[in-house]
Motif scaffolding. Structure first.
Motif, PDB file in Angstrom:
ATOM      1  N   MET E   1       0.849  -1.123  -0.060  1.00  0.00           N
ATOM      2  CA  MET E   1      -0.034  -0.139   0.062  1.00  0.00           C
ATOM      3  C   MET E   1       0.922   1.195   0.162  1.00  0.00           C
ATOM      4  N   LYS E   2       0.436   2.433  -0.382  1.00  0.00           N
ATOM      5  CA  LYS E   2       0.933   3.789  -0.206  1.00  0.00           C
ATOM      6  C   LYS E   2       0.299   4.603   0.345  1.00  0.00           C
ATOM      7  N   LEU E   3       1.059   5.518   1.177  1.00  0.00           N
ATOM      8  CA  LEU E   3       0.644   6.632   1.560  1.00  0.00           C
ATOM      9  C   LEU E   3       0.672   7.659   0.465  1.00  0.00           C
ATOM     10  N   VAL E   4      -0.263   8.381  -0.048  1.00  0.00           N
ATOM     11  CA  VAL E   4       0.033   9.471  -0.898  1.00  0.00           C
ATOM     12  C   VAL E   4      -0.476  11.032   0.106  1.00  0.00           C
ATOM     13  N   LYS E   5       0.467  11.620   0.242  1.00  0.00           N
ATOM     14  CA  LYS E   5       0.395  12.744   0.921  1.00  0.00           C
ATOM     15  C   LYS E   5       0.482  14.024   0.135  1.00  0.00           C
ATOM     16  N   ALA E   6      -0.735  14.641  -0.213  1.00  0.00           N
ATOM     17  CA  ALA E   6      -0.807  15.975  -0.989  1.00  0.00           C
ATOM     18  C   ALA E   6      -0.971  17.039  -0.046  1.00  0.00           C
ATOM     19  N   ILE E   7      -0.248  17.960  -0.506  1.00  0.00           N
ATOM     20  CA  ILE E   7      -0.163  19.337  -0.024  1.00  0.00           C
ATOM     21  C   ILE E   7      -0.738  20.412  -0.837  1.00  0.00           C
ATOM     22  N   ILE E   8      -1.825  20.958  -0.734  1.00  0.00           N
ATOM     23  CA  ILE E   8      -2.676  21.721  -1.747  1.00  0.00           C
ATOM     24  C   ILE E   8      -3.036  23.265  -1.371  1.00  0.00           C
ATOM     25  N   LYS E   9      -3.422  23.864  -2.043  1.00  0.00           N
ATOM     26  CA  LYS E   9      -4.184  25.233  -1.811  1.00  0.00           C
ATOM     27  C   LYS E   9      -5.594  25.085  -1.060  1.00  0.00           C
ATOM     28  N   PRO E  10      -5.540  25.631   0.167  1.00  0.00           N
ATOM     29  CA  PRO E  10      -7.001  25.446   0.809  1.00  0.00           C
ATOM     30  C   PRO E  10      -8.137  25.732   0.041  1.00  0.00           C
ATOM     31  N   GLU E  11      -8.114  26.601  -0.862  1.00  0.00           N
ATOM     32  CA  GLU E  11      -9.292  26.834  -1.633  1.00  0.00           C
ATOM     33  C   GLU E  11      -9.472  25.715  -2.748  1.00  0.00           C
ATOM     34  N   ARG E  12      -8.601  24.896  -3.116  1.00  0.00           N
ATOM     35  CA  ARG E  12      -8.855  23.804  -3.974  1.00  0.00           C
ATOM     36  C   ARG E  12      -9.432  22.483  -3.057  1.00  0.00           C
ATOM     37  N   PHE E  13      -9.363  22.614  -1.861  1.00  0.00           N
ATOM     38  CA  PHE E  13      -9.796  21.272  -1.342  1.00  0.00           C
ATOM     39  C   PHE E  13     -11.253  20.887  -1.581  1.00  0.00           C
ATOM     40  N   GLU E  14     -12.162  21.630  -1.452  1.00  0.00           N
ATOM     41  CA  GLU E  14     -13.390  20.977  -1.802  1.00  0.00           C
ATOM     42  C   GLU E  14     -13.422  20.371  -3.332  1.00  0.00           C
ATOM     43  N   PHE E  15     -12.780  21.116  -4.284  1.00  0.00           N
ATOM     44  CA  PHE E  15     -12.564  20.613  -5.464  1.00  0.00           C
ATOM     45  C   PHE E  15     -12.076  19.199  -5.727  1.00  0.00           C
ATOM     46  N   VAL E  16     -10.838  19.231  -4.953  1.00  0.00           N
ATOM     47  CA  VAL E  16     -10.052  17.995  -5.024  1.00  0.00           C
ATOM     48  C   VAL E  16     -10.874  16.865  -4.338  1.00  0.00           C
ATOM     49  N   LYS E  17     -11.687  17.105  -2.998  1.00  0.00           N
ATOM     50  CA  LYS E  17     -12.447  16.253  -2.705  1.00  0.00           C
ATOM     51  C   LYS E  17     -13.398  15.707  -3.390  1.00  0.00           C
ATOM     52  N   LYS E  18     -14.084  16.643  -4.208  1.00  0.00           N
ATOM     53  CA  LYS E  18     -15.290  16.058  -5.217  1.00  0.00           C
ATOM     54  C   LYS E  18     -14.490  15.128  -6.155  1.00  0.00           C
ATOM     55  N   ALA E  19     -13.356  15.494  -6.596  1.00  0.00           N
ATOM     56  CA  ALA E  19     -12.835  14.723  -7.797  1.00  0.00           C
ATOM     57  C   ALA E  19     -12.709  13.356  -7.485  1.00  0.00           C
ATOM     58  N   LEU E  20     -11.965  13.527  -6.092  1.00  0.00           N
ATOM     59  CA  LEU E  20     -11.625  11.911  -5.475  1.00  0.00           C
ATOM     60  C   LEU E  20     -12.893  11.144  -5.379  1.00  0.00           C
ATOM     61  N   GLU E  21     -13.840  11.757  -4.822  1.00  0.00           N
ATOM     62  CA  GLU E  21     -15.338  10.837  -4.378  1.00  0.00           C
ATOM     63  C   GLU E  21     -15.651  10.518  -5.771  1.00  0.00           C
ATOM     64  N   GLU E  22     -15.702  11.229  -6.743  1.00  0.00           N
ATOM     65  CA  GLU E  22     -16.104  10.410  -7.949  1.00  0.00           C
ATOM     66  C   GLU E  22     -15.194   9.353  -8.670  1.00  0.00           C
ATOM     67  N   LYS E  23     -13.827   9.463  -8.121  1.00  0.00           N
ATOM     68  CA  LYS E  23     -13.089   8.170  -8.631  1.00  0.00           C
ATOM     69  C   LYS E  23     -13.208   7.132  -7.543  1.00  0.00           C
TER      70      LYS E  23
END
Ligand SMILES: Nc1ncnc2c1ncn2[C@@H]1O[C@H](COP(=O)(O)OP(=O)(O)O)[C@@H](O)[C@H]1O
Ligand SMILES: Nc1ncnc2c1ncn2[C@@H]1O[C@H](COP(=O)(O)OP(=O)(O)O)[C@@H](O)[C@H]1O
Ligand SMILES: Nc1ncnc2c1ncn2[C@@H]1O[C@H](COP(=O)(O)OP(=O)(O)O)[C@@H](O)[C@H]1O
Lengths: 109, 398, 398, 398, 109, 109
Positions: E1-23
């Protein structure tokens, strides 16, 4: 690559950051954590109930760096964070398989 | 005389306003210390409030306002509020009301003094210090200026407490800071303020309360009260803008500078509030902003760890205010003339009152602090300082 | 006339209460912006307070309340408070006191206006804007309604500032928001409020201060003051409940809705506070809650980034209040009748006063904002917006 | 009688002060609950404020102060404030002002009651509970003591609401806590307070507001008001110190103990404020600090989850205050003598008034709470409790 | 298994979360951190003293996933977090030996 | 060495800490995080806009320990953190190359 995770005293943070800058380590991710090492705790009291609050505030610095710069990085942090007193903190070195820069998609291994 | 219910109503309201200033000082200072001392710093203001409240009704009021002994202090006639009546005596309001109005001045003064020992004082020692200090420093100073003591006999003017409250607390804080020593790591480590919005909130409460402080000191609901209200607000605004622009010149205008300037203006207008008009208040306030900002820079350069700046703001602001009262007092406002209207004597009287208060407060505080430090210790242990006063003194976390 | 110390006491206390509203607005708004703009947003309220305080004593009061020029503005007779006396003149309180009571209305209005440029205004440009706006928008509007200007001549009723304070600031905020443009990422990113409890605290201070605002506007300690106090509280409560239930119908009743509704009720009752009774206040307040809630939903649908909702709450709430005063004024309360009692003229006068204020404030603000934007720029750079105003404008972190 | 503008001014100001106490209770409690219920707890105070404000003007005032029915309750003559006038009737201030002064007592009482269901109440059920409780518990109790009901006929003294406000709310909170049951995990999990500085701020607002509460209850700007002011502050200080030292004896003196002690002192002096002097206030306050601290320890040992301690502080502190009034009332202050001056009857009357209020409030609250719990449910689901009331009831995050 | 650690801009968080959910990536652990990359800092001032506050708020997302889904995960995050401007963030991939679900004791490797 | 990263319910933290102490695990670093597992979220609303706030507060405990104590550590945490309900959390085991004590410079591998 390695993830160097250093847990240090909050008051040493500016100092460590400066030392890192001088050696060219600018990228880092920092978080506020609480920690406890070997030392035994202090006890807290809240409206008649006692609870031991041995967790003291620390700053955690995560830096991912090339394998060949890891030793230097550890040395710099150790030097700058040390006060010689209890609670100076710890450094952990963890393997990293790859790093991706989001802006460009560039991968480093 | 017959009781004036309007005057009484305004003094009652003013007392409530001033009462809010003591915790207000706590919030102001609490926001500026490190997170680990956030609660303890606020708590000190409450402790000061409680201690001085009891001391004042038991003995302090009598020492300050009891029949004069040699111009220096009051006697014990009013011990335990004995004879402090509910009916309008010689005034237009109950003496008991005057007593409580004065009480809240004593408590807020004590709260300002805590600046000097911030983040390193032992709670038990502070309690002892506070009881001694309010008794042998504050009570005599209040007597000198307002209780019929030498300063008022000499003609020194202090409308609402520039010397009694601000010079005394500011220089006491300085003395304490010298005796207690720097916080561990001061000058080396970065010491981040816990919560600046809380400091802004404290400022709002202070500014608000100050209307009672200055305007209530008219002890009447009349034109003098209105004038005091106006100049108080004007000086605060001028001080805020002066500090803001001065600090802007040197870098960015921090919100903390803005509010520090407001406090500086409020401090400086305090002794003058009943004697000058609004245009003069602009000058007094703006100069106060600049002087106190300069005093703070000087303190930092000197490496003095009086880091909540009671000295720079209250001490130096109060000093300027006392002198300014002697300079600018205008007969048109309240019958008193200052230097500008040619009354040198007023300036001398005010300077004398101010410097005497300064020396007395600074000197006696040094002695008290030193005595406590050598006996039970004024300061917490290094370890307690390290974990913070919230945990070590109160067993709490913010 | 002879000075009434009771009236004077209540106006003094009311002035202090209203003074607390300016920082109160700052805390209310500060809690709603993103963390990186938390301090800067509060600081704007303090800056507004300081600037307008000086402007008012120097020139603003004269423009608003000096002898009338053509129904539009006052002349410069009272420049620097010249001739504004400490003795009761024609009233029962010192004109100087009336001056400072009016001052705190001017400062809080300026603080509300900051809503329109939240999280993106350049501090230096705001300072210039504020000085111009208060001089050429607020001062004339105050003159129209209270200083003997055309609106009062025409019979328009505004007890405590529905048009002068709320319509003017609400529509000014809207104009500003249009000129300055949306925050980067508005509508795309989630913008989380920094600290809603701070907003609730701001509400508490506003509700508290509003008692001085409305009841103090009676300029007396009498039944009219009592009635204004009662209807103020009643309308606030009704507004809070109306917004709460309306938003509950659409989802969950946020605490933010509750307090927004309270503010809406307070705004709407402001012009009516001296002319209607408590049962009418329930209607005015509840309808205000619904109208302002609707206005906010409309604003969101339109993608307008006036996100602290000065327009929806103060602008639309003030408009409703002005009309409601013309509708519901009851002769039994204070001798004035509205539409319901058959006085069509009163409704027309009030509608005219309100729409004139609306158009004047919106239009002139557009021009000022546009002029500043094209010259020195109203808005920070994209980078400064990104790191936040706390750091970029003040060099601070909350 | 003719209107006394000074008295009117002070009652107006006092009403504003007391109004601030309702959100003050919210901030006090909000700081003590877990982060996930921080907003919801503050919001409850605002909801209580809004609901009771409307209930009171519509029907509550009439039930409490309308013409007496059998010593138990008022009739509906004053429904919708019918006949509650703006001119000084038999008093020296407008009856309408008395109405709003009493209103803010009713709202703060409701806010205190929320202690009993903290962190687990369903908002919709609380709304229903609050409307019933204020109508059938608070209104009769206010009538008994102040509206011409049996307790006042019997000679029971309650200057500012020791029984009406504090015993009633404290024991109601206890009843609620028993019916609603413990929070999930109480006694097992650690439940960390969200923000103690907010609690200290709430205390500052409460202490400040209490000056209006007690001193305003003189309904005059005179020596009695001054005395009430003095003893209020004195008892608060004594209570704070007593609790601080008592808890120090057992461990570390938490700032939370300090302020709980202050509240305990304020509660206990409330019924006595017009009848005792400052030296007696030291005793009443200090004993209150000890009793309430002891009550809290007992509650914890018993595993009762009335964890914001309205019962320990308001209930037990109020009980002590009511008895203390019967014991210490001094003729020199206001013409009433207590046990110590040999008036056994006064003690009996006060004990009767207090215990009747206690039993009535506790009993009726049990019934209301039980009825609501069995029908629509008083408590949120386990899941909603787990995610917290901020999210589950309000859809918000602090 | 892998731990994927992403450090992103706070304002992109909701966006990223949604994209992750879809996948189908629902599990994640998120923390608020401060970070600095290559860009040089901004200087702060506090009562007359200057200090450089170059650390800007970021959101750190930790997701542990199966080895064979790692590439997809990195791609989804990269796509959703990118604005093309400085400060877009980094992703680090770290090896994980095993994951235990506390409720059931179930182990995945 | 291993980094054992446990994400648990905040209210179990004191319990887990006590259990760890009893078994001799005193050193640890703790942080407040938000997390989501398989469960679907709850929806939040802010002034007319809905947003799903499915992230619930969790406590993350990081403990670095010797390879041979890892299993015991996992067992202790699992036992103490479990309530048997949804949201009990996860434990991840990550390899660590070495650990340095800042005060002394001492290295463990
Ligand atoms: N075994 C461990 N696992 C994870 N973190 C640890 C461990 N031991 C120590 N730490 C972290 O390092 C910090 C400093 O450790 P400490 O024992 O105080 O240093 P020292 O050994 O120099 O006294 C602790 O507060 C904690 O955050
Ligand atoms: N070497 C590193 N080690 C740890 N974290 C890093 C490192 N470099 C960058 N980061 C993290 O990534 C974030 C974004 O990096 P940044 O350099 O701003 O991205 P970009 O390179 O696209 O400008 C930083 O704020 C920091 O938290
Ligand atoms: N794949 C994952 N990657 C990272 N963290 C995870 C992952 N799955 C779960 N978590 C963390 O573990 C916590 C508990 O997970 P959860 O699914 O609620 O446990 P359970 O499966 O017992 O319901 C989450 O809140 C999250 O912080």
């Amino acid at each position: 690559m390695k993830l160097v995770k250093a847990i240090i005293k909050p008051e040493r943070f500016e100092f460590v950051k400066k030392a890192l800058e001088e050696k060219g380590f600018t990228g880092m991710t920092v978080s506020e954590v609480k920690g406890r090492g070997e030392q035994k705790g202090i006890s807290l009291q809240y409206r008649g109930k006692t609870m031991s609050v041995d967790m003291l505030p620390k700053v955690q610095i995560d830096i991912v760096t090339r394998d060949d710069r890891t030793d230097e990085l550890v040395t710099v942090i150790t030097g700058a964070a040390r006060t010689g007193k209890i609670g100076d903190g710890k450094i952990f070195v963890i393997p990293v398989e790859r790093a991706i820069r989001i802006r460009t998609g560039e991968v480093e291994t | 005389m017959v009781l004036d219910t309007g005057a009484t109503a305004w003094i009652l309201a003013s007392t409530a306003l001033v009462a809010l200033m003591t915790p207000g000082v706590g919030f102001f200072y609490g926001g500026l210390v490190r997170k680990k001392n956030y609660l303890a710093t606020i708590a000190l203001a409450f402790v000061a409030f409680a201690l001085v409240s009891i001391q004042w009704v038991v003995v302090g009021y009598s020492l300050a306002f009891g029949p004069d002994i040699g111009g220096f202090i009051g006697n014990l006639d009013f011990l335990g509020l004995n004879g402090v009546g509910m009916d309008a005596g010689e005034g237009t309001y109950p003496p008991l009301l005057f007593m409580i109005f004065q009480l809240v001045f004593a408590t807020v003064t004590m709260a300002i003094v805590t600046s000097g020992v911030a983040e390193r004082v032992k709670l038990s020692s502070f309690i002892i210090f506070a009881l001694i200090w309010t008794t042998i420093v504050y009570d005599p100073l209040a007597h000198w200026a307002w209780g019929g003591g030498w300063a008022s006999q000499f003609g020194s003017l202090d409308f609402a407490g520039g010397t009694v409250v601000h010079i005394s607390s500011g220089f006491a804080a300085l003395a304490l800071a010298i005796v207690v020593g720097k916080r561990t790591g001061f000058g080396e480590h970065l010491m981040e303020p816990a919560n600046i919005p809380m400091t802004l909130l404290g400022t709002a409460l202070l500014w608000f309360g100050w209307f009672g402080f200055n305007s209530g000191s008219a002890l009447a609901a009349n034109g003098i009260a209105a004038n005091a209200f106006v100049v108080t607000n004007t000086a605060a605004a001028a001080g805020a803008l002066a500090w803001m622009f001065a600090s802007w010149y040197h870098g960015k205008p921090a919100s903390l500078g803005l509010v520090s300037g407001a406090i500086a203006g409020l401090v400086a207008i305090t002794p003058a509030a009943g004697y000058v008009g609004a245009m003069t208040a602009i000058i007094i306030g703006a100069v106060a902003g600049l002087i106190c900002y300069g005093a703070m820079l000087w303190r930092i350069r000197r490496g003095l760890d009086e880091s909540l700046d009671a000295w720079a703001v209250h001490g130096m602001g109060g000093l300027w205010g006392a002198l300014a009262t002697g300079i600018f007092a205008a007969a048109a406002v309240n019958g008193y003339s200052g230097l500008i209207e040619g009354n040198v004597q007023q300036f001398i009287a005010n300077a004398a009152g101010a410097f005497a208060a300064l020396v007395y407060s600074f000197g006696v505080t040094l002695i008290i602090a030193f005595a406590i430090d050598r006996t039970i210790g004024l300061r917490v242990s290094e370890e307690e300082e390290y974990v913070g006063l919230d945990i070590s003194q109160h067993g709490e976390r913010a």
